[in-house]
Design an enzyme around this catalytic site. Structure first.
Site, PDB file in Angstrom:
ATOM      1  N   HIS A  55      -4.651 -11.574  -1.391  1.00 45.16           N
ATOM      2  CA  HIS A  55      -3.312 -12.148  -1.224  1.00 45.16           C
ATOM      3  C   HIS A  55      -2.712 -11.635   0.079  1.00 45.16           C
ATOM      4  CE1 HIS A  55      -2.489  -8.280  -3.148  1.00 45.16           C
ATOM      5  NE2 HIS A  55      -1.194  -8.404  -2.880  1.00 45.16           N
ATOM      6  N   HIS A  57       0.033  -9.894   1.020  1.00 44.33           N
ATOM      7  CA  HIS A  57       0.891  -8.723   1.233  1.00 44.33           C
ATOM      8  C   HIS A  57       0.312  -7.794   2.299  1.00 44.33           C
ATOM      9  CE1 HIS A  57       3.066  -9.090  -2.913  1.00 44.33           C
ATOM     10  NE2 HIS A  57       3.541  -9.923  -2.006  1.00 44.33           N
ATOM     11  N   ASP A  59       0.004  -4.682   2.758  1.00 45.93           N
ATOM     12  CA  ASP A  59      -0.853  -3.556   2.387  1.00 45.93           C
ATOM     13  C   ASP A  59      -2.242  -3.992   1.950  1.00 45.93           C
ATOM     14  OD1 ASP A  59       0.385  -4.652   0.065  1.00 45.93           O
ATOM     15  OD2 ASP A  59      -0.028  -2.827  -1.071  1.00 45.93           O
ATOM     16  N   HIS A  60      -2.506  -5.299   2.006  1.00 49.04           N
ATOM     17  CA  HIS A  60      -3.839  -5.819   1.704  1.00 49.04           C
ATOM     18  C   HIS A  60      -4.472  -6.546   2.894  1.00 49.04           C
ATOM     19  CE1 HIS A  60      -3.950  -5.128  -2.756  1.00 49.04           C
ATOM     20  NE2 HIS A  60      -2.679  -4.908  -2.477  1.00 49.04           N
ATOM     21  N   HIS A 113       1.498 -12.508  -9.182  1.00 44.11           N
ATOM     22  CA  HIS A 113       1.955 -11.494  -8.228  1.00 44.11           C
ATOM     23  C   HIS A 113       2.396 -12.192  -6.950  1.00 44.11           C
ATOM     24  CE1 HIS A 113       2.212  -7.488  -6.506  1.00 44.11           C
ATOM     25  NE2 HIS A 113       1.446  -7.867  -5.494  1.00 44.11           N
ATOM     26  N   ASP A 132      -3.965  -7.257  -6.859  1.00 39.67           N
ATOM     27  CA  ASP A 132      -2.787  -6.723  -7.536  1.00 39.67           C
ATOM     28  C   ASP A 132      -2.433  -7.529  -8.784  1.00 39.67           C
ATOM     29  OD1 ASP A 132      -2.629  -4.778  -5.613  1.00 39.67           O
ATOM     30  OD2 ASP A 132      -0.752  -5.469  -4.729  1.00 39.67           O
ATOM     31  N   HIS A 170      -4.753  -0.574  -6.312  1.00 43.11           N
ATOM     32  CA  HIS A 170      -3.869   0.586  -6.233  1.00 43.11           C
ATOM     33  C   HIS A 170      -4.266   1.657  -7.245  1.00 43.11           C
ATOM     34  CE1 HIS A 170      -0.628  -0.949  -3.575  1.00 43.11           C
ATOM     35  NE2 HIS A 170      -0.965  -2.133  -4.076  1.00 43.11           N
TER      36      HIS A 170
END
Length: 240
Positions: A55, A57, A59-60, A113, A132, A170
């Site tokens: 996805h 985001h 942090d990915h 998400h 996530d 995570h």
């Protein structure tokens, strides 16, 4: 044989390296940073040839550009989030097939998400990369989707063989488990698992990957019997 290497990035993210020994191919999944993945691959004599994002985001996907600049890796991710992933080369959705050597992964659409979130399922190898959506003892927050979306994902995951190994994005197990103890205080499996999780985290050890079987026994979100039950858990966990 395919190897899977966990690479910690940022504060509590995990990115993953998949490497096929026979072909020499290496894939980076959800690189929140580039250099840790490049270093982990180089330490093993591997070169990252592809990046898969679950996805959009940051942090990915934050490491996409650095890895692509260093290796020329092709970036694959959700077509539905193409406008949000700057380095995306190949957009995919439900039912698309991806490969690492001879190993084949099926792309699953798992919204909730984010609306375009995808997962990667290697049926023959019993491996699942959930980003996530499904976590150890928890599930992802509903930033763009609904409880019904996430409940559908949980039902789909729950139908997999219990030995399926789950690689999530995570290290949230300790927090998730503390909520699970409140949600199901009489679940002996949760009590026992949390004892192990607390000991592992005290030593700085990772608690993932997990398995579908472990989650079926201890994850209130995967165990939810209805959309309404999952929604109650999500609201309670968000306020926890």
């Amino acid at each position: 044989m395919m190897e899977v290497v966990r690479v910690p990035v940022l504060s509590d993210n995990y990115a993953w390296l998949l490497h096929d020994d026979a072909s020499g191919e290496t894939v980076a999944i959800d690189p929140g940073e580039g250099q840790p993945l490049l270093d982990a691959a180089a330490a093993r004599g591997w070169t990252i040839g592809a990046i898969w994002n679950t996805h959009w985001h940051p942090d990915h996907v934050g490491g996409n550009a650095a890895i692509k600049a260093a290796t020329g890796a092709e970036v694959t991710g959700p077509e539905a989030e193409r406008t949000k992933i700057a380095d995306l080369d190949r957009g995919v959705g439900e039912g698309a097939m991806l490969s690492v050597g001879d190993a084949q992964a099926t792309v699953w659409s798992v919204p909730g998400h984010t609306t375009g979130h995808i997962a990667f399922h290697f049926a023959d190898e019993a491996l699942l990369f959930t980003g996530d959506t499904l976590f150890a003892m928890g599930c992802g927050r509903l930033f763009e989707g609904t409880a019904a979306d996430m409940f559908g994902n949980m039902r789909r995951y729950a139908d997999l063989p219990p030995e399926t190994r789950v690689y999530c994005g995570h290290e949230y197990t300790l927090s998730n488990g503390r909520y699970a103890l409140i949600a199901e205080p009489d679940n002996a499996a949760i009590v026992e698992r949390m004892q192990a999780v607390e000991a592992m985290r005290a030593k700085g050890e990772a608690t993932v990957p997990t398995t579908i079987g472990a989650e079926l026994a201890t994850n209130p979100f995967l165990r939810a019997g209805s959309v309404e039950e999952l929604a109650r858990h999500r609201a309670a966990k968000d306020a926890f």
